[in-house]
Scaffold this motif. Structure first.
Motif, short mmCIF file in Angstrom:
data_model
loop_
_atom_site.label_atom_id
_atom_site.label_comp_id
_atom_site.label_asym_id
_atom_site.label_seq_id
_atom_site.Cartn_x
_atom_site.Cartn_y
_atom_site.Cartn_z
N GLN A 39 3.79 -0.26 -3.88
CA GLN A 39 4.29 -1.12 -4.96
C GLN A 39 3.64 -2.51 -4.90
O GLN A 39 3.27 -3.06 -5.94
CB GLN A 39 5.81 -1.24 -4.86
N VAL A 40 3.51 -3.04 -3.69
CA VAL A 40 2.85 -4.34 -3.56
C VAL A 40 1.40 -4.25 -4.02
O VAL A 40 0.90 -5.12 -4.75
CB VAL A 40 2.92 -4.85 -2.10
N ALA A 41 0.73 -3.17 -3.64
CA ALA A 41 -0.67 -2.98 -4.05
C ALA A 41 -0.77 -2.93 -5.57
O ALA A 41 -1.65 -3.56 -6.17
CB ALA A 41 -1.22 -1.70 -3.43
N GLU A 42 0.13 -2.21 -6.19
CA GLU A 42 0.10 -2.10 -7.66
C GLU A 42 0.41 -3.44 -8.30
O GLU A 42 -0.26 -3.87 -9.25
CB GLU A 42 1.10 -1.05 -8.13
N ASP A 43 1.41 -4.13 -7.80
CA ASP A 43 1.78 -5.43 -8.37
C ASP A 43 0.63 -6.43 -8.28
O ASP A 43 0.41 -7.24 -9.18
CB ASP A 43 2.99 -6.01 -7.64
N MET A 44 -0.11 -6.39 -7.16
CA MET A 44 -1.14 -7.40 -6.92
C MET A 44 -2.54 -6.90 -7.28
O MET A 44 -3.53 -7.56 -6.99
CB MET A 44 -1.09 -7.86 -5.45
N ALA A 45 -2.61 -5.72 -7.91
CA ALA A 45 -3.88 -5.18 -8.41
C ALA A 45 -4.92 -5.03 -7.32
O ALA A 45 -6.05 -5.48 -7.45
CB ALA A 45 -4.41 -6.06 -9.55
N VAL A 46 -4.51 -4.40 -6.22
CA VAL A 46 -5.46 -4.16 -5.12
C VAL A 46 -5.39 -2.68 -4.74
O VAL A 46 -4.36 -2.03 -4.92
CB VAL A 46 -5.13 -5.04 -3.88
N PRO A 47 -6.49 -2.13 -4.21
CA PRO A 47 -6.48 -0.72 -3.80
C PRO A 47 -5.45 -0.49 -2.69
O PRO A 47 -5.32 -1.30 -1.77
CB PRO A 47 -7.90 -0.49 -3.29
N TYR A 48 -4.76 0.65 -2.79
CA TYR A 48 -3.71 0.95 -1.82
C TYR A 48 -4.25 1.00 -0.39
O TYR A 48 -3.62 0.50 0.54
CB TYR A 48 -3.05 2.30 -2.16
N THR A 49 -5.43 1.60 -0.20
CA THR A 49 -5.96 1.73 1.16
C THR A 49 -6.21 0.37 1.79
O THR A 49 -5.94 0.16 2.97
CB THR A 49 -7.27 2.54 1.17
N HIS A 50 -6.71 -0.59 1.00
CA HIS A 50 -6.93 -1.94 1.52
C HIS A 50 -5.58 -2.59 1.85
O HIS A 50 -5.42 -3.23 2.89
CB HIS A 50 -7.68 -2.80 0.51
N ALA A 51 -4.64 -2.42 0.94
CA ALA A 51 -3.32 -3.03 1.13
C ALA A 51 -2.65 -2.47 2.39
O ALA A 51 -2.01 -3.21 3.15
CB ALA A 51 -2.45 -2.78 -0.09
N ALA A 52 -2.82 -1.17 2.62
CA ALA A 52 -2.19 -0.54 3.80
C ALA A 52 -2.77 -1.13 5.09
O ALA A 52 -2.03 -1.40 6.05
CB ALA A 52 -2.39 0.97 3.74
N LYS A 53 -4.09 -1.33 5.11
CA LYS A 53 -4.71 -1.90 6.30
C LYS A 53 -4.24 -3.33 6.54
O LYS A 53 -3.93 -3.73 7.67
CB LYS A 53 -6.24 -1.89 6.15
N VAL A 54 -4.17 -4.09 5.47
CA VAL A 54 -3.74 -5.49 5.61
C VAL A 54 -2.26 -5.54 6.00
O VAL A 54 -1.86 -6.36 6.83
CB VAL A 54 -4.02 -6.27 4.31
#
Ligand code: SF4
Length: 160
Positions: A39-54
């Motif tokens: 959900q955070v990835a979608e809200d902030m317009a970033v790829p999920y895989t990148h968001a998961a690593k961060v």
């Protein structure tokens, strides 16, 4: 000076989480739920895989807590809320110079370059300007209400 994508991503995620659980602190009103990484990835317009690593790195740093199970999600810790933006940027950017003086083809001025020293001082000034700024500071209006708008536009069941 251009930040690494992961640095910007970390700041975006912290900002999004800062409005998810910020009741009674004088900041923006809370969204009332712990968003998932997706959900955070979608809200902030970033790829999920990148968001998961961060998200994993932010959790390791103690800035975010990943709650498991039903109703779980990412929660900003107190350390995350009061974290210095300068410290976070230093952590994600590392200790390297802004130009590559060494490496495979070292610059011939490497052993006595005044420009290198000037650039290091400028880099430190950049970080020093961000040191007193906290995550909580950067979600004050107008940013906080914008973030809340992003969260409220999201709909549907939670996913991991
Ligand atoms: S000119 Fe100076 S700052 Fe630039 S690469 Fe060479 S040593 Fe580094």
């Amino acid at each position: 000076m251009r930040l690494l994508h992961s640095t910007d991503l970390a700041l975006r995620m912290l900002m999004r989480l800062a409005v998810a659980d910020a009741p009674g602190r004088g900041g923006p009103p809370a969204t009332g739920s712990a968003p998932t990484t997706r959900q955070v990835a979608e809200d902030m317009a970033v790829p999920y895989t990148h968001a998961a690593k961060v998200a994993a790195r932010l959790t390791h740093l103690g800035l975010v807590e990943a709650r498991r199970g039903r109703g779980g999600g990412l929660v900003l810790t107190e350390a995350g809320r009061t974290a210095s933006v300068g410290a976070l940027v230093r952590e994600f950017e590392g200790e390297g110079d802004v130009v590559e003086c060494e490496g495979a083809t070292p610059c011939p001025l490497n052993s006595g370059c005044r420009l290198r020293g000037a650039l290091r001082r400028a880099q430190e000034a950049f970080y020093a300007a961000l040191d007193p700024v906290t995550v909580e500071d950067i979600v004050a209006s107008p940013t906080g209400p914008l973030l809340l708008g992003l969260a409220s536009h999201r709909s549907g069941p939670k996913t991991s």
